[in-house]
Design an enzyme around this catalytic site. Structure first.
Site, PDB file in Angstrom:
ATOM      1  N   ASN A 136       0.821  -1.213   0.000  1.00 13.86           N
ATOM      2  CA  ASN A 136       0.000   0.000   0.000  1.00 13.86           C
ATOM      3  C   ASN A 136       0.857   1.266   0.000  1.00 13.86           C
ATOM      4  O   ASN A 136       0.339   2.363   0.157  1.00 13.86           O
ATOM      5  CB  ASN A 136      -0.949  -0.001   1.205  1.00 13.86           C
ATOM      6  N   HIS A 138       3.298   1.911   2.207  1.00 14.47           N
ATOM      7  CA  HIS A 138       3.799   2.353   3.521  1.00 14.47           C
ATOM      8  C   HIS A 138       5.311   2.231   3.604  1.00 14.47           C
ATOM      9  O   HIS A 138       5.933   1.417   2.933  1.00 14.47           O
ATOM     10  CB  HIS A 138       3.084   1.634   4.676  1.00 14.47           C
ATOM     11  N   GLU A 143       1.209   4.265   7.389  1.00 13.21           N
ATOM     12  CA  GLU A 143       0.206   3.778   6.450  1.00 13.21           C
ATOM     13  C   GLU A 143      -0.404   4.948   5.660  1.00 13.21           C
ATOM     14  O   GLU A 143      -0.406   6.086   6.148  1.00 13.21           O
ATOM     15  CB  GLU A 143      -0.909   3.058   7.212  1.00 13.21           C
TER      16      GLU A 143
HETATM   17  P1  PGA Z   1       8.280  -7.060   3.100  1.00 13.71           P
HETATM   18  O1  PGA Z   1       7.649  -5.822   3.871  1.00 13.71           O
HETATM   19  O2  PGA Z   1       9.745  -6.755   2.967  1.00 13.71           O
HETATM   20  O3  PGA Z   1       8.025  -8.229   3.979  1.00 13.71           O
HETATM   21  O4  PGA Z   1       7.580  -7.126   1.775  1.00 13.71           O
HETATM   22  C1  PGA Z   1       7.993  -4.535   3.486  1.00 13.71           C
HETATM   23  C2  PGA Z   1       7.159  -3.545   4.248  1.00 13.71           C
HETATM   24  O5  PGA Z   1       5.993  -3.847   4.561  1.00 13.71           O
HETATM   25  O6  PGA Z   1       7.646  -2.443   4.513  1.00 13.71           O
END
Ligand code: PGA
Length: 242
Positions: A136, A138, A143
């Site tokens: 998304n 973030h 968020e």
């Molecule tokens: P991920 O998470 O490396 O497990 O894809 C990244 C994040 O949510 O910032």
């Protein structure tokens, strides 16, 4: 913003590791901003290997992690403190006292946020801030929304984020609902930011964040305003940049 797309995992991981090790070799007292999640695991494994070969020392470095879940005991297998200890810290020569992660179990979380900001202010600026990106947009646990917070704060996790992280927990109900996270203002204060993006499933958000409008609806898009960002992507994530 410098964007690099790597054909294979080896190039991606080694380039990311070289950024960290050349900083530490030039500046042993460097302050590193660290991230959790699946994306930086390859980097951390490579840093351990390079440390074992005598190519880098972390003995004088100080680290600050972006975020921590609220309400998971520190030694819970999915806490970010456990993640960092297991994936990096216990395999290198870092002084564990010099590793900082927000305390998601503080009795007074507001006070914990203030104290974390104060510490960042005292030690800052961070020399190199590592970041991943959520589906998304973030960064840390900042968020998307109508507004973003500058400093460290208590942040509810969006359902999409909880679902993405459910793969690490017995069930979605076990995924914490809140985190303590550094804010975008603190992230943007770093001298340099290294954003790592892996996987086809991140292609759209990578393109939107790095080439789309700068908006709080996509927190990573704010990185377009930072003067010194390096983005490392694998081919899957970089698919839309060709
Ligand atoms: P991920 O998470 O490396 O497990 O894809 C990244 C994040 O949510 O910032």
């Amino acid at each position: 913003m410098n964007i690099y797309i790597y054909e294979n995992e080896e190039g991606f991981v080694q380039s990311a590791a070289n950024q960290v090790t050349s900083l530490l070799n030039a500046k042993p007292y460097a302050k590193l901003g660290l991230a959790t999640g699946s994306t930086p695991i390859g980097l951390y494994t490579r840093l351990i290997e390079m440390h074992r070969k005598g190519l880098v020392s972390f003995s004088k470095a100080t680290t600050f992690n972006l975020d921590e879940y609220v309400g998971l005991p520190e030694n819970h297998p999915e806490s970010y403190r456990t993640f960092m200890n297991e994936k990096l810290f216990k395999h290198i020569d870092i002084n564990i006292e010099q590793t900082h992660i927000p305390n998601g179990n503080a009795a007074d979380l507001e006070e914990e946020c203030r104290a974390y900001d104060q510490m960042l202010e005292q030690h800052g600026p961070i020399d190199l801030q590592l970041l991943g990106i959520g589906h998304n947009g973030h960064i840390g646990f900042n968020e998307p929304g109508k507004s973003l917070t500058s400093g460290t704060h208590l942040a509810p996790l969006q359902e999409k984020t909880r679902q993405a992280n459910a793969r690490f927990f017995p069930s979605i109900d076990d995924v914490p609902t809140h985190s303590v996270t550094m804010g975008v203002g603190s992230i943007m204060k770093a001298n340099q930011i290294m954003l790592l993006i892996r996987g086809e499933d991140k292609a759209e958000i990578a393109h939107r964040a790095l080439t789309g409008p700068i908006t709080t609806d996509c927190p990573a898009s704010l990185l377009q305003c930072h003067p010194n960002v390096i983005v490392l992507m694998d081919q899957g994530a970089g698919r839309l940049f060709k």
